[in-house]
Design an enzyme around this catalytic site. Structure first.
Site, mmCIF file in Angstrom:
data_model
loop_
_atom_site.group_PDB
_atom_site.id
_atom_site.type_symbol
_atom_site.label_atom_id
_atom_site.label_comp_id
_atom_site.label_asym_id
_atom_site.label_seq_id
_atom_site.Cartn_x
_atom_site.Cartn_y
_atom_site.Cartn_z
ATOM 1 N N HIS A 106 -1.924 -4.078 7.293
ATOM 2 C CA HIS A 106 -1.084 -2.948 6.870
ATOM 3 C C HIS A 106 -1.358 -1.685 7.672
ATOM 4 O O HIS A 106 -0.746 -0.652 7.416
ATOM 5 C CB HIS A 106 -1.283 -2.660 5.374
ATOM 6 C CG HIS A 106 -0.857 -3.784 4.472
ATOM 7 N ND1 HIS A 106 0.392 -4.359 4.549
ATOM 8 C CD2 HIS A 106 -1.513 -4.447 3.478
ATOM 9 C CE1 HIS A 106 0.484 -5.329 3.640
ATOM 10 N NE2 HIS A 106 -0.659 -5.411 2.984
ATOM 11 N N ASP A 114 0.039 -13.922 4.957
ATOM 12 C CA ASP A 114 -0.425 -13.185 3.774
ATOM 13 C C ASP A 114 0.746 -13.027 2.794
ATOM 14 O O ASP A 114 1.907 -13.030 3.187
ATOM 15 C CB ASP A 114 -0.914 -11.807 4.239
ATOM 16 C CG ASP A 114 -1.606 -11.003 3.157
ATOM 17 O OD1 ASP A 114 -2.848 -10.983 3.140
ATOM 18 O OD2 ASP A 114 -0.906 -10.374 2.332
ATOM 19 N N HIS A 162 1.677 -10.405 1.432
ATOM 20 C CA HIS A 162 2.383 -9.159 1.718
ATOM 21 C C HIS A 162 2.842 -9.116 3.177
ATOM 22 O O HIS A 162 2.152 -9.636 4.065
ATOM 23 C CB HIS A 162 1.465 -7.961 1.461
ATOM 24 C CG HIS A 162 0.895 -7.915 0.077
ATOM 25 N ND1 HIS A 162 -0.333 -8.460 -0.239
ATOM 26 C CD2 HIS A 162 1.400 -7.414 -1.077
ATOM 27 C CE1 HIS A 162 -0.568 -8.276 -1.539
ATOM 28 N NE2 HIS A 162 0.464 -7.654 -2.079
ATOM 29 N N ASP A 183 -3.742 -14.508 -0.489
ATOM 30 C CA ASP A 183 -3.226 -13.949 -1.745
ATOM 31 C C ASP A 183 -1.864 -14.517 -2.143
ATOM 32 O O ASP A 183 -1.319 -14.142 -3.187
ATOM 33 C CB ASP A 183 -3.213 -12.418 -1.731
ATOM 34 C CG ASP A 183 -2.713 -11.821 -0.431
ATOM 35 O OD1 ASP A 183 -2.311 -12.590 0.467
ATOM 36 O OD2 ASP A 183 -2.731 -10.584 -0.304
HETATM 37 ZN ZN LIG Z 1 -1.876 -9.250 0.980
#
Ligand SMILES: [Zn+2]
Length: 345
Positions: free
Chosen positions: A158, A193, A195, A282
């Protein structure tokens, strides 16, 4: 497979973040390291300490202004009367102009996308060693290891060139890809991931030499909200070199595998010389974030499918939070990957 990790990476110990406006314990806990180490060892990895590789490979993807901020902001913040023990922004620029704030509070807003990346006394050092784990894994692959695993913590995907966010400070996957670019003409990054890998996308968005592909929970109602949509395809010379594959919430193994095959078609057409896997765990059905529903055996299938590409591969740890199966999910992925990668080369 060789794995890279330094104990300094464990010292960063974020306390809080805001979730729906409420202060909550930060899920990016140092304990993650112990679970992931156990998972890597169970998959047959040997864990090595990375070398101190200096700022060069990190500065290749981050701005000097941002790195200076990360290194010094904690100390500057502590000089503010009544300041919190962690650097957490309370104002963000709506749109940036050319001007750069002089104050610590202004710079925190400028360089931090959200409240999930608090900076404390040990953050800079932990982030540096996390990045060096990625660099040394990439160096190992450049010097003839077929694949290597970087146990990166804090995670990185991120983080943009000059912005931290979502538990991330230095973009380890981007750093690894740029190191590989030293000897590989084309590098692909595949982010699995839960996200969207918004920072990684941002870093390479205008470049045709690094293909970025991300499979993640649909950001229409999920972090990071503003990035990760299917119509983000790259820009300028990078147009067509970014592929986002958002999945509906709670999608399980089969939907993930199907998206993976779409990703592989693009990756094969790009004909990369090397691959970086941004390995978040995740997407697991039991992860505290609960966005997708990949199972523990599902991670073996995902690893196995990726291994069959037969490319020199650097696996960089991203998310995956405290739950009983965190270590087992890593073991599952690495074992699946190792079995098919070995045969495909
Ligand atoms: Zn994540």
């Amino acid at each position: 497979m060789k794995a890279y990790y330094a104990d300094e990476q464990k010292r960063h110990d974020p306390k809080a973040f805001l979730s729906s406006g409420a202060p909550q314990p930060n899920p990016e806990q140092p304990e993650r390291v112990e679970r992931l180490k156990a998972g890597a060892l169970a998959a047959g990895c040997s864990i090595e300490r990375p070398r101190d590789l200096g700022l060069g490979p990190i500065a290749a993807v981050h701005t000097p202004e941002y790195l200076d901020f990360l290194e010094h902001i904690f100390e500057r913040w502590q000089r503010i009367e009544g300041a919190s023990k962690e650097v957490i922004p309370n104002i963000h620029p709506l749109a940036r102009t050319g001007s750069y704030p002089a104050s610590a509070v202004g710079q925190a807003g400028y360089h931090m996308a959200d409240t999930a990346c608090p900076i404390s006394a040990d953050t800079w050092n932990s982030a540096l060693w996390s990045a060096w784990s990625a660099v040394d894994a990439a160096e190992a692959v450049l010097s003839a290891e077929p694949a290597a695993y970087a146990l990166c913590r804090p995670p990185g995907h991120h983080a943009f060139a000059d912005v931290a966010g979502g538990f991330c400070f230095i973009n380890n996957s981007a750093v690894a890809a740029q190191v590989l670019r030293g000897r590989a003409a084309r590098v692909a990054i595949l982010d699995v991931d839960l996200h969207h890998g918004n920072g990684t996308q941002g870093i390479f968005y205008t470049r045709p030499d690094v293909l970025t592909v991300s499979i993640h929970a649909d950001p229409v109602r999920f972090y990071p909200f503003f990035w990760g949509h299917a119509d983000e395809r790259g820009e300028g010379p990078g147009l067509g070199y970014n592929l986002n594959l958002p999945l509906p919430r709670k999608s399980g193994d089969d939907a993930f595998l199907e998206a993976l095959h779409t990703a592989f078609r693009r990756i094969r057409s790009f004909a990369p010389d090397a691959l970086v896997i941004a390995l978040g765990l995740d997407a697991f059905e039991g992860d505290p974030f609960g966005g997708l529903s990949v199972s523990t055996p599902g991670f073996a299938r995902i690893g196995e499918a990726i291994g069959r590409l037969g490319l020199p591969t650097v696996i960089v740890q991203e998310g995956g939070y405290l739950c009983d199966a965190l270590g087992a999910n890593l073991t599952s992925f690495l074992s699946g990957f190792g079995a098919s990668h070995h045969q495909s080369r």
